[in-house]
Enzyme design. Structure first.
Site, PDB file in Angstrom:
ATOM      1  N   ARG A 130       7.257 -10.712   5.489  1.00  0.00           N
ATOM      2  CA  ARG A 130       6.958 -10.405   6.888  1.00  0.00           C
ATOM      3  C   ARG A 130       7.660 -11.412   7.779  1.00  0.00           C
ATOM      4  NH1 ARG A 130       0.438  -9.147   6.237  1.00  0.00           N
ATOM      5  NH2 ARG A 130       0.696  -7.630   4.544  1.00  0.00           N
ATOM      6  N   GLN A 142       0.358 -11.118  -2.732  1.00  0.00           N
ATOM      7  CA  GLN A 142      -1.030 -10.712  -2.565  1.00  0.00           C
ATOM      8  C   GLN A 142      -1.618 -10.267  -3.900  1.00  0.00           C
ATOM      9  OE1 GLN A 142      -0.165  -7.722   0.557  1.00  0.00           O
ATOM     10  NE2 GLN A 142      -1.619  -8.852   1.811  1.00  0.00           N
ATOM     11  N   ASP A 189      -3.302  -7.715  -4.675  1.00  0.00           N
ATOM     12  CA  ASP A 189      -3.488  -6.537  -3.836  1.00  0.00           C
ATOM     13  C   ASP A 189      -4.058  -5.377  -4.644  1.00  0.00           C
ATOM     14  OD1 ASP A 189      -3.388  -5.452  -1.360  1.00  0.00           O
ATOM     15  OD2 ASP A 189      -1.218  -5.214  -1.267  1.00  0.00           O
ATOM     16  N   HIS A 237      -8.306  -0.792   1.099  1.00  0.00           N
ATOM     17  CA  HIS A 237      -7.392  -1.914   0.881  1.00  0.00           C
ATOM     18  C   HIS A 237      -8.248  -3.144   0.585  1.00  0.00           C
ATOM     19  CE1 HIS A 237      -3.945   0.078   3.133  1.00  0.00           C
ATOM     20  NE2 HIS A 237      -4.986   0.779   3.538  1.00  0.00           N
ATOM     21  N   CYS A 241       0.789  -1.228   0.000  1.00  0.00           N
ATOM     22  CA  CYS A 241       0.000   0.000   0.000  1.00  0.00           C
ATOM     23  C   CYS A 241       0.826   1.286   0.000  1.00  0.00           C
ATOM     24  CB  CYS A 241      -1.003  -0.005   1.144  1.00  0.00           C
ATOM     25  SG  CYS A 241      -0.366  -0.571   2.730  1.00  0.00           S
ATOM     26  N   LYS A 299     -13.828  -2.188   8.672  1.00  0.00           N
ATOM     27  CA  LYS A 299     -13.579  -3.181   7.631  1.00  0.00           C
ATOM     28  C   LYS A 299     -14.651  -4.260   7.648  1.00  0.00           C
ATOM     29  CE  LYS A 299     -10.608  -6.183  10.455  1.00  0.00           C
ATOM     30  NZ  LYS A 299      -9.439  -7.054  10.464  1.00  0.00           N
ATOM     31  N   HIS A 324      -5.676  -1.298  -4.248  1.00  0.00           N
ATOM     32  CA  HIS A 324      -5.953  -0.127  -3.421  1.00  0.00           C
ATOM     33  C   HIS A 324      -6.775   0.831  -4.265  1.00  0.00           C
ATOM     34  CE1 HIS A 324      -2.497  -1.983  -1.391  1.00  0.00           C
ATOM     35  NE2 HIS A 324      -3.186  -1.638  -0.319  1.00  0.00           N
TER      36      HIS A 324
END
Length: 693
Positions: free
Chosen positions: A387, A405, A407, A536, A358, A490, A409
């Protein structure tokens, strides 16, 4: 005092869950209430709940309280059973292992555990449990259950507690407030203990079942190591896990589910099916994908790209590491440093492997002035992140250190929010459904009143938009009050797999934090600068974890559109191999994934091998097939079909792949269809039948 007043003082009134009042003698307990409701309630009730406070059944009920009873069939009842069984485990271990000390023993999902320190042996080495010890410990627990020992609650002062637990240093740490135990320790200045016998007492808030005889439907499962207080610099303790249920049938059903889950364990299946591996040379939590696993991953990624492109997303790519100042701006070094890999000192600064995509997507948004006409702006990346997970938490593909991911945004104006959330909900369910998931649960996490950024008005509007989108789409959901991250509310979307387990995969998460930290703005229709709202969103969550969930959902038996090998072609004899190769060539021409296995081994052995590899279709060809251009179709989960024209099979497979069928199809047969039209066909069917046994 009048007679009427004396009668009134000798009684209390409680309100039951159905709103009815019940009068009981003064000093009446939860057990008395249960007895007044009937023999069944008296036999099964475990604890009482009075005005939201859980009480042992032998504790008096407050006058005027709203009271309910807790039974083994409820989630709260199972928690009480498991908590009480954990105490019995501790008592059994301390009885069997003189000198052992104990720390904490909470109930957990489907069971309980307790942590122990067994001291050292004559050579100074830490003593440990083995799985073989569980049988003896479980037998001792059943002795305690048979004795029907009461759970006796007592409130003690600190001096008395110190004396009771003088030989148990972990309990002293809990009393000192230096360690946390979710079931024990001081509460509101009161120290409570529970005693079963003169020899066993535990530090505990309770409540518990009336006596150990209420327990019994349990099983000890395994032994593991656990650092005290989760600190790898502290003592390694011995943890015993167990499971406990309200009935023998529930216990048996749970053990059956566990056995089925073991069969589906992705860590075993990815090795057996040659999909991927975790070479120790790489280090923990890092996988390499083998060709067959990479085929499935490519299908997943291609599908994701196609759906995002059709959905109006713009593709971006970002690097795998960044200068520390990026993560200072994003706040990751303030809030997420423990989850990041250590910094790399370079000649022009300090760099970190990225834990999330992000911040870089925010840089893309902020590279130039944006207009309201560009919004919503939907950025998409298959971005790999890193991570740091402690080695003890790693679990195959489910908890991993390097993962990719899908991913996205999304940056939008406030007026876009409701419609965009609805689009996302539809998108999530459509993608998850394509991979065979049909049962979903939804959770809406709302603002923590103490830990949040952004305005209260912004939070209210954002939470309302999430709630309204769920309502408009007709999705049932639970609200988790105060469980949102500090940067926005969320929606979490969980799926149920083929054996009823829940997996959290997709999240739609609003963010007021990063747009402010990166000072993101767009020019509105009024010519003024405005702050965008950011969402996200990852549908798979992580490619690796989603893949692991799919392996377990299908038990490794992927549907044809996902299977790395869709068909294996086998000749009955070596002189059929040429036609088998021709069948493979025709399938490959249509871009199907097929292999021919030469007739070097008996047909039955080759069929068994293909079944163990979980190939959806095994095609067998013999004399009649060579002459007629047909195949024998042995499809997973369906009867064998003989003399199927190759073109017909190709059309069937094409249809299944096109519609992403989650089963292996083909029309059903009568018994007469199976044998074929010649001796060769009968021989093929006999071999297939033998291979299936």
């Amino acid at each position: 005092m009048s007679a009427g007043s004396e009668a009134a003082s000798a009684a209390i009134t409680v309100v039951l869950p159905d709103g009815q009042s019940r009068e009981l003698p003064a000093g009446a307990t939860g057990a008395d209430l249960a007895a007044s409701l009937g023999r069944r309630a008296a036999k099964d009730a475990l604890i009482a709940v009075a005005d939201g406070t859980e009480l042992d059944l032998n504790r008096p009920l407050p006058d005027g309280a709203s009271v309910s009873l807790v039974f083994p069939s409820s989630d709260d009842g199972l928690e009480v059973l498991r908590h009480s069984t954990a105490h019995v485990l501790a008592q059994a271990v301390l009885r069997l292992y003189p000198g052992a000390t104990f720390s904490i023993g909470p109930p957990i999902t489907d069971g309980f555990y307790y942590d122990f320190d067994l001291g050292v042996d004559e050579a100074g080495r830490p003593r440990t449990f083995s799985d073989d010890d569980l049988e003896a410990i479980e037998a001792e627990m059943r002795t305690i259950v048979t004795a029907r020992q009461p759970f006796i609650r007592a409130e003690v002062d600190r001096a008395a507690a110190d004396e009771l637990f003088a030989q148990h240093p972990y309990k002293i740490e809990i009393l000192d407030g230096e360690a946390d135990d979710p079931t024990s320790g001081p509460t509101g200045g009161v120290i409570t203990t529970y005693r079963n016998t003169d020899e066993f007492v535990d530090l505990c808030r309770g409540p518990h079942v009336p006596d150990t005889g209420r327990l019994g439907h349990f099983k000890l499962m395994r032994v593991a190591g656990a650092y005290w207080r989760g600190d790898e610099k502290r003592q390694m303790l011995q943890r015993i896990y167990g499971t406990a249920w309200g009935s023998a049938a529930e216990l048996a059903a749970h053990l059956e589910r566990l056995a089925e889950a073991a069969k589906r364990d992705h860590r075993r299946l990815v090795t057996e099916l040659d999909l991927l591996s975790f070479p120790p040379e790489l280090g923990g939590g890092l996988a390499v994908w083998h060709p067959k696993g990479a085929v499935i991953r490519k299908i997943m990624e291609d599908y994701s790209r196609d759906r995002h492109e059709a959905g109006g997303y713009e593709f971006v790519y970002t690097p795998h590491l960044a200068h520390a100042r990026l993560f200072e701006t994003s706040g990751h070094l303030d809030f997420y440093a423990e989850g990041m890999y250590p910094p790399m000192e370079m000649d022009n600064g300090v760099y970190y492997p990225k834990p999330m995509n992000c911040p870089m997507h925010c840089l893309i948004f902020g590279q130039r002035q944006r207009s309201y006409r560009e919004l919503p702006l939907r950025l998409f990346e298959l971005g790999t992140v890193y991570r740091y997970e402690r080695s003890g938490t790693l679990h195959g593909l489910m908890r991993i250190r390097g993962f990719t991911q899908d991913d996205s945004h999304l940056y939008m104006a406030p007026e876009h929010l409701g419609d965009e959330i609805e689009r996302l909900l539809d998108f999530v369910l459509s993608v998850l459904g394509a991979f065979g998931f049909e049962d979903f649960t939804f959770k809406l996490s709302t603002q923590d009143p103490d830990k949040f950024v952004g305005s209260a008005d912004g939070w209210d509007r954002a939470t309302a938009a999430l709630r309204e989108a769920l309502d408009r789409r007709g999705h049932d959901y639970v609200e988790a009050e105060g469980e949102a991250a500090f940067y926005g509310p969320k929606i979490d979307i969980d799926v149920l797999d083929a054996i009823g387990r829940s997996w959290q995969l997709s999240t739609i998460q609003l963010d007021f934090n990063l747009p402010e930290r990166f000072d993101l703005r767009y020019t509105g229709a009024d010519g003024e600068l405005h702050r965008p709202i950011m969402i996200h969103r990852a549908l798979f969550g992580a490619i690796e974890r989603f893949f692991g969930v799919m392996v377990e959902h299908y038990g490794g038996a992927f549907p044809p559109w996902l299977s790395p090998v869709q068909a294996v072609v086998l000749g009955v004899r070596a002189d059929h191999d040429a036609f088998a190769s021709e069948v493979v060539a025709q399938l490959a021409e249509k871009r199907f994934r097929a292999e021919m296995v030469p007739a070097d081994d008996p047909l039955g052995a080759r069929i068994r091998r293909a079944k163990l590899e979980k190939v959806p279709y095994v095609l067998v060809v013999g004399d009649d097939d060579v002459a007629a251009g047909t195949v024998g179709v042995n499809s997973r989960g369906h009867p064998v079909r003989r003399d199927v024209p190759l073109g017909e099979f190709i059309a069937q497979l094409a249809d299944e792949v096109e519609r992403k069928a989650t089963d292996v199809g083909g029309p059903s047969n009568t018994a007469a269809d199976v044998g074929g039209s010649s001796g060769t066909g009968a021989d093929v069917s006999a071999a297939i039948a033998a291979a299936s046994d």
